[in-house]
Design a protein around this motif. Structure first.
Motif, mmCIF file in Angstrom:
data_model
loop_
_atom_site.group_PDB
_atom_site.id
_atom_site.type_symbol
_atom_site.label_atom_id
_atom_site.label_comp_id
_atom_site.label_asym_id
_atom_site.label_seq_id
_atom_site.Cartn_x
_atom_site.Cartn_y
_atom_site.Cartn_z
ATOM 1 N N MET A 1 0.806 -1.204 0.000
ATOM 2 C CA MET A 1 0.000 0.000 0.000
ATOM 3 C C MET A 1 0.845 1.262 0.000
ATOM 4 N N ARG A 2 2.078 1.129 0.465
ATOM 5 C CA ARG A 2 2.921 2.334 0.457
ATOM 6 C C ARG A 2 3.250 2.739 -0.968
ATOM 7 N N GLY A 3 3.277 1.774 -1.863
ATOM 8 C CA GLY A 3 3.449 2.024 -3.281
ATOM 9 C C GLY A 3 2.376 1.272 -4.022
ATOM 10 N N LYS A 4 1.873 1.836 -5.118
ATOM 11 C CA LYS A 4 0.747 1.219 -5.820
ATOM 12 C C LYS A 4 1.192 0.353 -6.993
ATOM 13 N N THR A 5 2.183 0.820 -7.736
ATOM 14 C CA THR A 5 2.620 0.120 -8.947
ATOM 15 C C THR A 5 4.000 -0.497 -8.733
ATOM 16 N N LEU A 109 -10.772 -3.004 -0.048
ATOM 17 C CA LEU A 109 -10.109 -4.297 -0.205
ATOM 18 C C LEU A 109 -9.890 -4.637 -1.677
ATOM 19 N N ASP A 110 -8.995 -5.581 -1.907
ATOM 20 C CA ASP A 110 -8.731 -6.044 -3.268
ATOM 21 C C ASP A 110 -9.691 -7.160 -3.680
ATOM 22 N N ARG A 116 -18.978 -7.012 -0.073
ATOM 23 C CA ARG A 116 -18.537 -5.652 -0.431
ATOM 24 C C ARG A 116 -17.022 -5.529 -0.359
ATOM 25 N N LYS A 117 -16.511 -4.436 -0.936
ATOM 26 C CA LYS A 117 -15.075 -4.164 -0.934
ATOM 27 C C LYS A 117 -14.708 -2.981 -0.036
ATOM 28 N N ARG A 118 -15.674 -2.145 0.293
ATOM 29 C CA ARG A 118 -15.410 -0.941 1.081
ATOM 30 C C ARG A 118 -16.039 -1.051 2.464
ATOM 31 N N PHE A 119 -15.263 -0.627 3.461
ATOM 32 C CA PHE A 119 -15.717 -0.690 4.846
ATOM 33 C C PHE A 119 -15.388 0.621 5.547
ATOM 34 N N ARG A 120 -16.213 0.978 6.512
ATOM 35 C CA ARG A 120 -15.980 2.169 7.330
ATOM 36 C C ARG A 120 -16.324 1.807 8.759
ATOM 37 N N ILE A 150 -6.146 -2.486 0.021
ATOM 38 C CA ILE A 150 -5.411 -1.771 -1.022
ATOM 39 C C ILE A 150 -5.396 -0.263 -0.774
ATOM 40 N N GLU A 151 -6.326 0.207 0.033
ATOM 41 C CA GLU A 151 -6.392 1.632 0.350
ATOM 42 C C GLU A 151 -7.040 1.768 1.718
ATOM 43 N N ALA A 152 -6.459 2.610 2.561
ATOM 44 C CA ALA A 152 -7.036 2.876 3.876
ATOM 45 C C ALA A 152 -6.689 4.302 4.273
#
Length: 182
Positions: A1-5, A109-110, A116-120, A150-152
């Motif tokens: 997650m610190r780098g995407k590609t 999430l990936d 679902r993929k998104r959580f809060r 993948i993103e937080a």
């Protein structure tokens, strides 16, 4: 997650030892833009206290620039941008989820989990390699594998703003005390 590609990860491998030697930790690195107008964005913080002042950004930028000029890992021109992660910062390392336990965050999430993929929800620390989060309307704390995220990012709330103000006040008091004792 610190780098995407893959390119982000190669740059991170090049830059991370420089940051660590200067006393900083890289929170996130992103190389953005097309072939002509690229921007290398680096979010970092001091390893000792998680803070990042303008002077720190300038110091780290100079150190990274020297290595980037010598290694020349990016084809063409780019702009280097070094910044603080900010109050509503990205959460990119497992330790971030423990540090910000009790604060609200958004996770992506990936893969699908519970449909679902998104959580809060409110971060509840870590359990091994899992992020614990109390989701709104759920009775039990959810455990999400860190490797699935993948993103937080922290959600900007009054509690988070209060924490930021308290950290700034403590830093200013420490600086004032240091100046008085000199």
């Amino acid at each position: 997650m610190r780098g995407k590609t893959a390119e982000d990860m190669r740059l991170l491998e090049l830059i991370e030892p420089v940051a660590e030697a200067a006393g900083y930790e890289i929170v996130r690195l992103r190389l953005m833009g097309g072939d002509k107008q690229r921007r290398l964005q680096i979010m970092a913080e001091r390893a000792i206290d998680g803070d990042m002042m303008v002077e720190d950004c300038a110091k780290l930028s100079r150190a990274i620039s020297e290595v980037m000029d010598a290694a020349d890992p990016i084809a063409g021109e780019y702009m280097l941008e070094v910044s603080s992660p900010g109050v509503d910062r990205p959460l990119t390392r497992l330790k971030d989820f423990a540090t910000f336990e009790g604060y609200e965050a958004r996770l992506e999430l990936d893969r699908m989990a519970e449909g679902r993929k998104r959580f809060r929800g409110v971060l509840a620390g870590v359990d091994g390699d899992n992020v614990a989060i109390d989701l709104e309307g759920e009775e039990h704390t959810a455990l999400i594998p860190f490797s699935w995220i993948i993103e937080a990012k922290l959600v900007l709330t009054d509690e988070l703003m209060k924490r930021g103000a308290e950290v700034r006040a403590a830093r200013m008091a420490a600086e004032e005390q240091q100046q008085t004792s000199e």
